[in-house]
Design an enzyme around this catalytic site. Sequence first.
Site, PDB file in Angstrom:
ATOM      1  N   ARG A  88      65.609  20.132  66.433  1.00  0.00           N
ATOM      2  CA  ARG A  88      64.358  19.685  67.055  1.00  0.00           C
ATOM      3  C   ARG A  88      64.431  18.205  67.416  1.00  0.00           C
ATOM      4  NH1 ARG A  88      57.997  20.456  65.380  1.00  0.00           N
ATOM      5  NH2 ARG A  88      57.198  19.212  67.113  1.00  0.00           N
ATOM      6  N   ARG A  97      59.228  22.357  72.237  1.00  0.00           N
ATOM      7  CA  ARG A  97      60.009  22.240  71.007  1.00  0.00           C
ATOM      8  C   ARG A  97      60.741  23.545  70.722  1.00  0.00           C
ATOM      9  NH1 ARG A  97      54.823  21.748  68.480  1.00  0.00           N
ATOM     10  NH2 ARG A  97      54.637  19.930  69.800  1.00  0.00           N
ATOM     11  N   ASP A 100      58.746  24.682  65.571  1.00  0.00           N
ATOM     12  CA  ASP A 100      57.708  23.898  64.893  1.00  0.00           C
ATOM     13  C   ASP A 100      57.222  24.750  63.731  1.00  0.00           C
ATOM     14  OD1 ASP A 100      55.616  21.880  64.549  1.00  0.00           O
ATOM     15  OD2 ASP A 100      54.243  23.327  65.444  1.00  0.00           O
ATOM     16  N   ASP A 102      54.410  24.607  60.655  1.00  0.00           N
ATOM     17  CA  ASP A 102      53.258  23.885  60.129  1.00  0.00           C
ATOM     18  C   ASP A 102      52.742  24.551  58.858  1.00  0.00           C
ATOM     19  OD1 ASP A 102      53.221  22.076  62.273  1.00  0.00           O
ATOM     20  OD2 ASP A 102      51.965  23.404  63.484  1.00  0.00           O
TER      21      ASP A 102
HETATM   22  C1  X6L Z   1      42.168  19.776  73.823  1.00  0.00           C
HETATM   23  C2  X6L Z   1      43.067  18.787  73.462  1.00  0.00           C
HETATM   24  C3  X6L Z   1      42.410  21.064  73.432  1.00  0.00           C
HETATM   25  C4  X6L Z   1      44.173  19.094  72.711  1.00  0.00           C
HETATM   26  C5  X6L Z   1      43.526  21.379  72.691  1.00  0.00           C
HETATM   27  C6  X6L Z   1      45.782  21.963  70.945  1.00  0.00           C
HETATM   28  C7  X6L Z   1      46.639  19.796  71.310  1.00  0.00           C
HETATM   29  C8  X6L Z   1      46.915  22.271  70.240  1.00  0.00           C
HETATM   30  C9  X6L Z   1      47.764  20.108  70.597  1.00  0.00           C
HETATM   31  C10 X6L Z   1      44.419  20.388  72.310  1.00  0.00           C
HETATM   32  C11 X6L Z   1      45.631  20.724  71.507  1.00  0.00           C
HETATM   33  C12 X6L Z   1      47.923  21.353  70.061  1.00  0.00           C
HETATM   34  C13 X6L Z   1      51.739  25.027  70.271  1.00  0.00           C
HETATM   35  C14 X6L Z   1      51.029  24.941  71.475  1.00  0.00           C
HETATM   36  C15 X6L Z   1      51.406  22.950  70.740  1.00  0.00           C
HETATM   37  C16 X6L Z   1      52.057  26.313  69.781  1.00  0.00           C
HETATM   38  C17 X6L Z   1      50.945  27.231  71.704  1.00  0.00           C
HETATM   39  C18 X6L Z   1      49.136  21.722  69.269  1.00  0.00           C
HETATM   40  C19 X6L Z   1      50.369  20.886  69.276  1.00  0.00           C
HETATM   41  N1  X6L Z   1      51.953  23.779  69.820  1.00  0.00           N
HETATM   42  N2  X6L Z   1      50.639  26.026  72.184  1.00  0.00           N
HETATM   43  N3  X6L Z   1      50.829  23.642  71.741  1.00  0.00           N
HETATM   44  N4  X6L Z   1      51.647  27.373  70.516  1.00  0.00           N
HETATM   45  N5  X6L Z   1      50.581  28.340  72.362  1.00  0.00           N
HETATM   46  O1  X6L Z   1      52.676  26.497  68.725  1.00  0.00           O
HETATM   47  O2  X6L Z   1      49.152  22.725  68.586  1.00  0.00           O
HETATM   48  S1  X6L Z   1      51.387  21.223  70.691  1.00  0.00           S
HETATM   49 MG    MG Z   2      52.208  22.917  65.425  1.00  0.00          MG
HETATM   50 MG    MG Z   3      54.335  20.620  63.284  1.00  0.00          MG
END
Ligand code: X6L
Ligand code: MG
Ligand code: MG
Length: 157
Positions: A88, A97, A100, A102
């Site tokens: 990563r 990535r 990940d 968590d």
């Molecule tokens: C507004 C602003 C709405 C930010 C949502 C949601 C930001 C999730 C980061 C958000 C916001 C994240 C994954 C992902 C990421 C994953 C899917 C995060 C961190 N990780 N999308 N996006 N699966 N489908 O594991 O979770 S980046």
């Molecule tokens: Mg995550």
């Molecule tokens: Mg993480």
Amino acid sequence: MSTAAPVRAYLGLGGNIGERAACIAEAIEHLDATPGVAVTARSQLIETAPWGDTDQAAFLNAAVAIDTTLAPRDLLEAILAIELAMGRVRSRKWGPRIIDIDILLYGEETIDEDGLTVPHPHLTERDFVLRPLAEIAPDLEVGGRRVADLAAAVGAA
Ligand code: X6L
Ligand code: MG
Ligand code: MG
């Protein structure tokens, strides 16, 4: 050797680079091979639209249950070592990535430390976390609500 009773914890996994299913399978193998960690349940893999930075490839997400004798901080260190061993690279925030992992829940504990917030602060808002978790722990309660009900609520949104 620790004599502490194991704690049931739940982890979320995801990735959107390379052979996504193989990466999640490899991460689960690494977790189960970690001393003090036993994987006791794993969800199916689900394909999910990217959140946060929406201009990237679709993810595969999954959840696992573990029994662990590791303290939360040691579990986090083990997870970060697995992410690193799998190659990563942290480039842009919320970016693509290879893997990940968590910590979603660690027993009943609430933890608010540097880099370690449990329950995961956005657990109850994210379909890509709740849907796999509901598969392996529908009756688990988070903030007084069943995971299955929380998953149904985000699915309906
Ligand atoms: C507004 C602003 C709405 C930010 C949502 C949601 C930001 C999730 C980061 C958000 C916001 C994240 C994954 C992902 C990421 C994953 C899917 C995060 C961190 N990780 N999308 N996006 N699966 N489908 O594991 O979770 S980046
Ligand atoms: Mg995550
Ligand atoms: Mg993480």
